[in-house]
Design an enzyme around this catalytic site. Structure first.
Site, mmCIF file in Angstrom:
data_model
loop_
_atom_site.group_PDB
_atom_site.id
_atom_site.type_symbol
_atom_site.label_atom_id
_atom_site.label_comp_id
_atom_site.label_asym_id
_atom_site.label_seq_id
_atom_site.Cartn_x
_atom_site.Cartn_y
_atom_site.Cartn_z
ATOM 1 N N HIS A 105 0.800 -1.228 0.000
ATOM 2 C CA HIS A 105 0.000 0.000 0.000
ATOM 3 C C HIS A 105 0.838 1.285 0.000
ATOM 4 O O HIS A 105 0.542 2.237 0.739
ATOM 5 C CB HIS A 105 -0.985 0.005 1.167
ATOM 6 C CG HIS A 105 -2.055 -1.065 1.061
ATOM 7 N ND1 HIS A 105 -2.466 -1.610 -0.126
ATOM 8 C CD2 HIS A 105 -2.797 -1.684 2.025
ATOM 9 C CE1 HIS A 105 -3.412 -2.515 0.092
ATOM 10 N NE2 HIS A 105 -3.629 -2.586 1.392
ATOM 11 N N HIS A 179 -9.906 1.928 0.393
ATOM 12 C CA HIS A 179 -9.868 0.722 1.223
ATOM 13 C C HIS A 179 -11.012 0.688 2.245
ATOM 14 O O HIS A 179 -10.816 0.348 3.409
ATOM 15 C CB HIS A 179 -8.500 0.645 1.922
ATOM 16 C CG HIS A 179 -8.040 -0.730 2.247
ATOM 17 N ND1 HIS A 179 -8.538 -1.449 3.297
ATOM 18 C CD2 HIS A 179 -7.124 -1.525 1.658
ATOM 19 C CE1 HIS A 179 -7.932 -2.631 3.344
ATOM 20 N NE2 HIS A 179 -7.064 -2.690 2.355
ATOM 21 N N GLU A 313 -11.133 -3.269 -3.637
ATOM 22 C CA GLU A 313 -10.076 -2.321 -3.997
ATOM 23 C C GLU A 313 -9.906 -2.345 -5.518
ATOM 24 O O GLU A 313 -9.105 -3.105 -6.060
ATOM 25 C CB GLU A 313 -8.783 -2.711 -3.274
ATOM 26 C CG GLU A 313 -8.969 -2.814 -1.765
ATOM 27 C CD GLU A 313 -7.865 -3.620 -1.094
ATOM 28 O OE1 GLU A 313 -6.688 -3.314 -1.277
ATOM 29 O OE2 GLU A 313 -8.198 -4.578 -0.384
HETATM 30 C C1 FUC Z 1 -5.630 -5.577 2.031
HETATM 31 C C2 FUC Z 1 -4.872 -6.826 1.900
HETATM 32 C C3 FUC Z 1 -3.836 -7.098 2.844
HETATM 33 C C4 FUC Z 1 -3.807 -6.347 4.125
HETATM 34 C C5 FUC Z 1 -4.539 -5.061 4.148
HETATM 35 C C6 FUC Z 1 -4.953 -4.493 5.459
HETATM 36 O O1 FUC Z 1 -5.608 -4.796 0.928
HETATM 37 O O2 FUC Z 1 -4.493 -7.158 0.599
HETATM 38 O O3 FUC Z 1 -3.570 -8.447 2.993
HETATM 39 O O4 FUC Z 1 -3.973 -7.112 5.201
HETATM 40 O O5 FUC Z 1 -5.434 -4.830 3.183
#
Ligand code: FUC
Length: 349
Positions: A105, A179, A313
């Site tokens: 990220h 997210h 996502e």
């Molecule tokens: C997501 C996942 C990851 C991670 C995160 C908080 O995008 O792909 O594994 O744990 O978020």
């Protein structure tokens, strides 16, 4: 329709802004200029009760050290970059290894921890906020000075739109996403096991046991990854298949969209009647079913636990930096990055 603005006093040197978009139906979307983090989305159930359908902390301070990226804008590159490095035009770039050997990220200081410049607006059809940030060349190890504008807007059809625009002065990887963890039961009444999902995808990226794509794309046919005709998420959370188990018992995988359906994602919770549809021009989506979400975090409506939310996502694939056959995450110098994802909320009896 309206936009409200409030201040969050973080400490004596920092104040964040909290925006609330409200449409004529009473739907609201609340977010901060810190990390463009969406903290609350209130939509009605089939009886007209407004409740929150995303995970968010009770205390805004908890967003500062949030390793679960609740509601955040992710970048420069969402997802895992193998070996925290990549090659581009003959040069090797080294990033932060903040997830084992990988860069997750965007690295340890990502776009989710930046205070964005924010300008509210309103026109005939919608109300929203433009959020802007200029990444410096070399920031977090990525090349290019990149100007990013993210626009959050809400209309009277209960459509919440995220538009991402960017330009770079040097060719660079860029894969922005949001997210948010959705839970359509409302105010965290139950886990997502019974959420019914249709996903417009034939293929997903196989993971190895370190959560990195192996470079193989698997066909969904005959697996718990086949959502083309719809299935409940719980079937995959309880599945004994290698791919569900490797992702800590659930989904944490990149699906490539067919773009054959009008909506790439349709998710329903039959008890509340709430339906979320997602339409995007992105090539795929990481679906993460909060498999690693820990117990005991204080969320606005209760305490966290595994499988309390599901993230969609929508994004290009970071695996494209190391493997052939994945949707490219490269933005050329002089090209305009222009992506959008529309989240529409409705109800069914
Ligand atoms: C997501 C996942 C990851 C991670 C995160 C908080 O995008 O792909 O594994 O744990 O978020």
């Amino acid at each position: 329709m309206k936009v409200d603005v409030n201040n969050i006093n973080v400490n004596k040197d920092q104040v964040w802004k909290l925006f609330t978009l409200t449409n004529d139906n009473g739907m609201t979307v609340e977010f901060m200029n810190y990390g463009c983090i969406i903290t609350k989305i209130q939509v009605p159930d089939k009886y007209g009760n407004f409740e929150n359908v995303v995970l968010g902390f009770e205390d805004y301070q908890d967003y500062r050290a949030d390793s679960f990226y609740l509601g955040a804008l992710i970048g420069r590159v969402a997802g895992r970059i193998k070996g925290a490095s990549f090659q581009l035009n003959g040069k090797t770039y080294t990033l932060d290894a903040n997830d084992g050997d990988s860069c997750l990220h965007g690295g340890s200081i990502g776009l989710n921890q930046i205070v964005w410049e924010a300008n509210p607006f309103q026109d005939n059809n919608r109300v929203g906020v433009h959020l802007c940030y200029q990444c410096v060349d070399g920031e977090a190890g990525f090349p290019g000075s990149v100007r990013i504008q993210v626009t959050y807007s809400l209309d009277n059809a209960n459509q919440f739109t995220i538009q991402y625009k960017a330009e770079t002065d040097q060719t660079t990887p860029l894969a922005l996403t949001n997210h948010s963890y959705f839970n359509l039961s409302g105010d965290l009444k139950k886990t997502i096991h019974n959420h019914h999902l249709v996903l417009d995808s034939n293929r997903f990226a196989e993971l190895d046991d370190t959560m990195l794509p192996t470079g193989m794309l698997q066909h969904v046919e005959g697996t718990s990854f086949d959502f083309r005709k719809g299935r409940e998420l719980g079937q995959g959370l309880n599945d004994r298949s290698w791919q569900n188990q490797v992702a800590n018992n659930g989904y944490d995988h990149y699906f490539i969209f067919n773009h054959k359906l009008v909506h790439q994602v349709v998710m329903k919770d039959f008890d509340s009647g709430r339906v979320l549809t997602i339409k995007t021009n992105e090539p795929g989506v990481v679906m993460y079913t909060s498999n690693t979400l820990t117990d005991g975090l204080r969320f606005a409506e209760g305490i966290s636990r595994q499988y309390l939310g599901v993230c969609f996502e929508t994004q290009a694939s970071p695996a494209s930096l190391h493997h052939e056959g994945f949707p490219s995450a490269i933005l050329q110098a002089g090209e305009t990055y222009d992506k959008q994802t529309i989240f529409t909320f409705s109800v069914e009896e």
